[in-house]
Motif scaffolding. Structure first.
Motif, PDB file in Angstrom:
ATOM      1  N   PRO A 161       0.813  -1.228   0.000  1.00 15.60           N
ATOM      2  CA  PRO A 161       0.000   0.000   0.000  1.00 15.60           C
ATOM      3  C   PRO A 161       0.839   1.268   0.000  1.00 15.60           C
ATOM      4  O   PRO A 161       0.387   2.312  -0.475  1.00 15.60           O
ATOM      5  CB  PRO A 161      -0.815  -0.120   1.290  1.00 15.60           C
ATOM      6  CG  PRO A 161       0.028  -0.979   2.187  1.00 15.60           C
ATOM      7  CD  PRO A 161       0.710  -1.960   1.279  1.00 15.60           C
ATOM      8  N   PHE A 162       2.067   1.199   0.514  1.00 19.56           N
ATOM      9  CA  PHE A 162       2.926   2.377   0.551  1.00 19.56           C
ATOM     10  C   PHE A 162       3.363   2.756  -0.874  1.00 19.56           C
ATOM     11  O   PHE A 162       3.179   3.897  -1.307  1.00 19.56           O
ATOM     12  CB  PHE A 162       4.153   2.104   1.429  1.00 19.56           C
ATOM     13  CG  PHE A 162       3.839   2.008   2.899  1.00 19.56           C
ATOM     14  CD1 PHE A 162       4.173   3.039   3.755  1.00 19.56           C
ATOM     15  CD2 PHE A 162       3.226   0.884   3.432  1.00 19.56           C
ATOM     16  CE1 PHE A 162       3.902   2.967   5.122  1.00 19.56           C
ATOM     17  CE2 PHE A 162       2.943   0.796   4.786  1.00 19.56           C
ATOM     18  CZ  PHE A 162       3.272   1.833   5.640  1.00 19.56           C
ATOM     19  N   ARG A 163       3.912   1.804  -1.588  1.00 23.49           N
ATOM     20  CA  ARG A 163       4.356   2.092  -2.950  1.00 23.49           C
ATOM     21  C   ARG A 163       3.177   2.358  -3.881  1.00 23.49           C
ATOM     22  O   ARG A 163       3.264   3.182  -4.793  1.00 23.49           O
ATOM     23  CB  ARG A 163       5.214   0.945  -3.470  1.00 23.49           C
ATOM     24  CG  ARG A 163       6.587   0.884  -2.824  1.00 23.49           C
ATOM     25  CD  ARG A 163       7.485  -0.178  -3.455  1.00 23.49           C
ATOM     26  NE  ARG A 163       8.847  -0.077  -2.931  1.00 23.49           N
ATOM     27  CZ  ARG A 163       9.269  -0.661  -1.807  1.00 23.49           C
ATOM     28  NH1 ARG A 163       8.422  -1.378  -1.102  1.00 23.49           N
ATOM     29  NH2 ARG A 163      10.519  -0.529  -1.403  1.00 23.49           N
ATOM     30  N   GLY A 164       2.073   1.660  -3.656  1.00 28.13           N
ATOM     31  CA  GLY A 164       0.895   1.891  -4.482  1.00 28.13           C
ATOM     32  C   GLY A 164       0.344   3.294  -4.317  1.00 28.13           C
ATOM     33  O   GLY A 164      -0.028   3.952  -5.301  1.00 28.13           O
ATOM     34  N   THR A 165       0.296   3.767  -3.083  1.00 28.30           N
ATOM     35  CA  THR A 165      -0.184   5.123  -2.830  1.00 28.30           C
ATOM     36  C   THR A 165       0.793   6.154  -3.402  1.00 28.30           C
ATOM     37  O   THR A 165       0.385   7.160  -3.992  1.00 28.30           O
ATOM     38  CB  THR A 165      -0.367   5.352  -1.318  1.00 28.30           C
ATOM     39  OG1 THR A 165      -1.309   4.398  -0.812  1.00 28.30           O
ATOM     40  CG2 THR A 165      -0.873   6.752  -1.032  1.00 28.30           C
ATOM     41  N   GLN A 166       2.073   5.900  -3.241  1.00 28.48           N
ATOM     42  CA  GLN A 166       3.081   6.817  -3.793  1.00 28.48           C
ATOM     43  C   GLN A 166       2.938   6.949  -5.304  1.00 28.48           C
ATOM     44  O   GLN A 166       2.988   8.063  -5.855  1.00 28.48           O
ATOM     45  CB  GLN A 166       4.476   6.306  -3.448  1.00 28.48           C
ATOM     46  CG  GLN A 166       5.602   7.173  -3.983  1.00 28.48           C
ATOM     47  CD  GLN A 166       6.956   6.724  -3.464  1.00 28.48           C
ATOM     48  OE1 GLN A 166       7.413   7.207  -2.445  1.00 28.48           O
ATOM     49  NE2 GLN A 166       7.570   5.780  -4.157  1.00 28.48           N
TER      50      GLN A 166
END
Length: 272
Positions: free
Chosen positions: A128-133
């Protein structure tokens, strides 16, 4: 921008409270944007299309989902035709629906609403961190871009929620946690200007075990064998969430306050 976020709507009690109280609450707070999590609206598990429509009619601009997104199969084709209902962005590619929606206000201001789902003690989804970024990369927050960015982070662990919020501090207007159905008391504006609350709580009957009938839920811990199916408690619901006011020039938060209306919990409705 004035933003109202309401936590997980649980069962009929929560649905009825939204329909009865959201129009007046939105007007009382002069909210420009209303977001609510609807993933537990159908008997505690999933969201039916007619329920989603009732929330939109009552005044929600965007309805988010979560780990129970697919419990009502009718929602799958509905997501293809109703972009205002979003599911976590980090489901695998090819999953129905979208993880974000851009709201255009009557005065022309724009707000981006995003949902991501945590992985600690949850399903094994994409990061979710990289996806949101990646999702946020094309967007500019503040003057000349979107006036506000709201992220519903649907997750179990407070450590993951805090880590997510600090990672995007200064890049979004609000990170608010959902899923645990228990309102946290840590609402704050982080050092970079992002409003944060570990969990918004639920819109449901708090004379319960996270919205479900007390007896059958507690019995599962006593016996550790399958019992009767869990069902939502149906007493008067408390609407729980938070209210955020942002600076249109920067898109960052000026204040965040809890919201608790009706039912058993102490009542808190911010001054308009």
């Amino acid at each position: 921008m004035r933003i109202l976020f309401l936590g997980d709507v649980v069962g009929r009690s929560g649905r009825d409270a939204i329909v009865a109280h959201l129009p007046g609450l939105r007007a009382r707070l002069a909210a420009d944007l209303v977001v609510l999590n609807g993933e537990n609206a159908s008997h505690g598990f999933g969201l039916a299309p007619d329920m989603a429509r009732s929330f939109l009619v009552a005044g929600a601009d965007v309805v988010t989902l979560g780990n129970h997104a697919w419990d009502r199969k009718e929602i799958i084709p509905f997501l293809e035709t109703e972009p205002r209902v979003i599911r976590p962005l980090n489901f695998p590619p090819g999953t129905p629906g979208r993880g974000h929606y851009e709201v255009v206000l009557a005065d022309g201001r724009r707000a981006l609403v995003v949902q991501a789902m945590g992985r600690l003690f949850m399903e094994a989804l994409d990061d979710p961190f990289r996806g949101t970024q990646a999702l946020l990369a094309p967007y500019r927050l503040g003057a000349g871009g979107v006036s506000a960015i709201v992220v519903d982070f649907h997750a179990e662990a407070s450590s993951e929620k805090l880590s997510f919020a600090h990672s995007f501090d200064g890049r979004v207007s609000l990170v608010v946690g959902t899923h645990t159905h228990t309102p946290s008391a840590d609402h704050q504006v982080l050092v970079g200007g992002t409003a944060y609350m570990t969990d918004a709580g639920m819109c449901g009957d708090y004379d319960s075990v996270i919205g479900m009938l007390k007896g059958p839920a507690a019995l599962r811990f006593w016996r550790k064998v399958p019992g009767e199916k869990l069902a939502p408690a149906e007493g008067e619901a408390t609407l729980c969430g938070c209210f955020v006011e942002t600076d249109d020039a920067t898109g960052l938060a000026k204040r965040i306050e809890p919201v608790r209306l009706g039912g058993r919990l102490s009542q808190v409705v911010p001054a308009s």
